[in-house]
Design a protein around this motif. Structure first.
Motif, PDB file in Angstrom:
ATOM      1  N   SER A   1       0.746   0.543  43.220  1.00 53.14           N
ATOM      2  CA  SER A   1       0.393   1.441  42.106  1.00 53.14           C
ATOM      3  C   SER A   1      -0.426   0.708  41.041  1.00 53.14           C
ATOM      4  O   SER A   1      -1.346   1.274  40.456  1.00 53.14           O
ATOM      5  CB  SER A   1       1.656   2.022  41.478  1.00 53.14           C
ATOM      6  OG  SER A   1       2.382   2.782  42.416  1.00 53.14           O
ATOM      7  N   SER A   2      -0.080  -0.550  40.779  1.00 47.58           N
ATOM      8  CA  SER A   2      -0.822  -1.286  39.755  1.00 47.58           C
ATOM      9  C   SER A   2      -2.234  -1.613  40.208  1.00 47.58           C
ATOM     10  O   SER A   2      -3.149  -1.724  39.385  1.00 47.58           O
ATOM     11  CB  SER A   2      -0.073  -2.579  39.400  1.00 47.58           C
ATOM     12  OG  SER A   2      -0.023  -3.454  40.504  1.00 47.58           O
ATOM     13  N   TYR A   3      -2.456  -1.762  41.509  1.00 49.15           N
ATOM     14  CA  TYR A   3      -3.783  -2.095  42.007  1.00 49.15           C
ATOM     15  C   TYR A   3      -4.693  -0.871  42.129  1.00 49.15           C
ATOM     16  O   TYR A   3      -5.887  -1.022  42.418  1.00 49.15           O
ATOM     17  CB  TYR A   3      -3.677  -2.783  43.367  1.00 49.15           C
ATOM     18  CG  TYR A   3      -2.971  -4.109  43.306  1.00 49.15           C
ATOM     19  CD1 TYR A   3      -3.159  -4.971  42.240  1.00 49.15           C
ATOM     20  CD2 TYR A   3      -2.089  -4.507  44.311  1.00 49.15           C
ATOM     21  CE1 TYR A   3      -2.494  -6.191  42.176  1.00 49.15           C
ATOM     22  CE2 TYR A   3      -1.432  -5.719  44.250  1.00 49.15           C
ATOM     23  CZ  TYR A   3      -1.645  -6.560  43.171  1.00 49.15           C
ATOM     24  OH  TYR A   3      -0.985  -7.759  43.101  1.00 49.15           O
ATOM     25  N   VAL A   4      -4.158   0.320  41.915  1.00 50.28           N
ATOM     26  CA  VAL A   4      -4.966   1.535  41.988  1.00 50.28           C
ATOM     27  C   VAL A   4      -5.909   1.640  40.796  1.00 50.28           C
ATOM     28  O   VAL A   4      -6.959   2.274  40.872  1.00 50.28           O
ATOM     29  CB  VAL A   4      -4.040   2.774  42.067  1.00 50.28           C
ATOM     30  CG1 VAL A   4      -4.814   4.066  41.898  1.00 50.28           C
ATOM     31  CG2 VAL A   4      -3.319   2.783  43.405  1.00 50.28           C
ATOM     32  N   VAL A   5      -5.581   0.985  39.689  1.00 43.45           N
ATOM     33  CA  VAL A   5      -6.382   1.086  38.465  1.00 43.45           C
ATOM     34  C   VAL A   5      -7.780   0.529  38.725  1.00 43.45           C
ATOM     35  O   VAL A   5      -7.920  -0.588  39.227  1.00 43.45           O
ATOM     36  CB  VAL A   5      -5.716   0.305  37.313  1.00 43.45           C
ATOM     37  CG1 VAL A   5      -6.466   0.534  36.016  1.00 43.45           C
ATOM     38  CG2 VAL A   5      -4.265   0.700  37.184  1.00 43.45           C
TER      39      VAL A   5
END
Length: 472
Positions: free
Chosen positions: A381-385
């Protein structure tokens, strides 16, 4: 000639007798004595020789402005100014008879060809990117924005290692109060620093709250993204040594927009924008919720899942907070190693990390299967940014929530949620509200956070921040 030789010695001493500094005597037919100064590592000697030959030809006609060409600029001799020009890559012709110097405006600084930024890849649209040359970068921007009211200004900062900061905006759309605030900060930077060595120095001076975990300036290496932000009335800053452009003012939700949103179908672009916004909640709160549930609130789970989770946790020698921290730290170590190591070893690190996290530490009884699933979902989820800066901030933010959940359960998460929202409400980017359109509340703009609307008509100016909400 004694004066000529002494001046050559003086110039060599001024440049500390560097092996790549050239101070060469040049004579002209009209008894004009001159010294050619340049760094051989930063000048194209063929171009320099061509200009010198042109000047020699013009001098034979005894014209008043024989030393003027399209590639030269003449001014009075000043040693400090000469040093600055040569250090910037220019060639300077010092005329001893008239005590003037002619600057050849043709620096030959090394730079790479424009290519797509590795950290901002897109599926559709332009695949070009900025390089370490400001002239090339300005050309890439003006290639897309063919209007005369794109204003570019320059500020030189630093007393020792001088650097040029360029800022640009569209005169019709840029907010004048925002522009004045930026110029005031640049003047302050000019007076307080001895040089510009990293991009972090620039953001520290420009951001309203440099100690906040949230970036208040957007970084990009894509010309099309700069074009879109200029059209919204924002200001773009660039330096003469970096391929990164800095966009301000921005909002929190600006970091969750990608060029692919506008290049793809409306439904598809809106769907993935919603996925990115939801991923912020998952990346920040999911580990904290796991710790709170396991430590205090088993009753919120279905009975079957609760029994299985209790059975797995009972065999772990650590409290849930330590268990989650072990996996989180391993994930961060793998990520950091994949960034620092050569590309040929990245795949090996990924395989080793997958074995360690997915199999070995679970079989060793150090962590449970559930915490591995939770941390993996959090990392994804954090790498989706789309923004690297906000990506880093999101990964750091989850740790305070994990500690608060371990202490007070859901109540601790609620306290952290309130503190985070209060901070976002008070945060600003060049005095413009950072949490817009939540604060100030604009119900008609809320939909833009999640949905990519139809492209506006040519006579409608889009914007993603509210200048009227500026803080004084």
């Amino acid at each position: 000639m004694l004066q000529l030789e002494s001046m050559v010695e003086k110039l060599n001493a001024t440049f500390y007798n560097s092996v790549d500094f050239v101070a060469r005597e040049v004579s002209f037919p009209n008894d004009q004595y001159a010294i050619l100064c340049y760094y051989s590592s930063m000048a194209n000697t063929k171009d320099v020789q061509d200009i010198v030959n042109v000047l020699k030809i013009q001098s034979t006609f005894n014209e008043k402005d024989w030393d003027a060409t399209m590639a030269t600029q003449k001014e009075s001799y000043n040693l400090q100014q000469l040093v600055d020009y040569v250090c910037q890559g220019y060639t300077v012709l010092l005329l001893l008879n008239t005590q003037q110097m002619v600057r050849f405006t043709m620096p030959n600084l090394p730079h790479r060809s424009p290519e797509e930024p590795t950290n901002e890849a897109v599926l559709r649209g332009s695949h070009g990117g900025f390089v370490e040359d400001i002239d090339v970068n300005l050309g890439l921007i003006r290639k897309r924005m063919r209007v005369p009211n794109l204003i570019v200004k320059k500020v030189t900062v630093g007393t020792e290692n001088k650097a040029d900061i360029y800022y640009m905006y569209l005169e019709r759309f840029a907010d004048q109060d925002t522009l004045a605030d930026l110029e005031r900060k640049l003047v302050g930077m000019k007076e307080k620093t001895d040089g510009l060595y990293t991009s972090g120095q620039l953001t520290d001076f420009i951001e309203d709250s440099p100690y906040s975990p949230f970036p208040q300036i957007m970084n990009t290496e894509r010309p099309d993204r700069v074009f879109a932000n200029l059209a919204e009335g924002k200001i773009v800053l660039m330096t003469d040594y970096s391929p990164t452009a800095y966009v301000a003012p921005v909002t929190l939700f600006s970091f969750y927009q990608s060029p692919d949103d506008f290049n793809s179908r409306i439904v598809v672009g809106s769907f993935y924008r919603m996925v990115r916004v939801v991923s912020f909640l998952t990346a920040v709160y999911l580990p904290a919720f796991y710790i709170a549930i396991v430590s205090f609130h088993y009753e919120v789970l279905p009975i079957e899942l609760s029994k299985k989770l209790k059975l797995d946790i009972s065999e772990i020698p650590y409290i849930p907070l330590v268990e989650a921290l072990i996996v989180e730290i391993i994930i961060e170590l793998i990520r950091e190693a994949s960034v620092r190591l050569p590309k040929s070893l990245v795949q090996t690190i990924g395989i080793v990390g997958g074995l360690v996290v997915g199999d070995v530490i679970v079989n060793a009884g150090l962590v449970s299967n559930m915490v591995v699933i939770v941390v993996a979902l959090t990392a994804i989820s954090s790498y989706v940014v789309p923004s690297v800066e906000l990506n880093t901030s999101v990964r750091v933010l989850r740790f305070p929530f994990m500690f608060s959940a371990a202490l007070l359960g859901f109540f601790g998460i609620l306290i952290g949620f309130l503190i985070l929202n209060i901070h976002l409400c008070n945060l600003s980017s060049l005095k413009s509200p950072y949490f817009y359109p939540i604060v100030p509340f604009e119900p008609m703009k809320i939909g833009q956070i999640f949905f990519r609307g139809k492209h506006t008509k040519s006579d409608v100016q889009s914007n993603s921040f509210n200048p009227k909400g500026r803080k004084t």
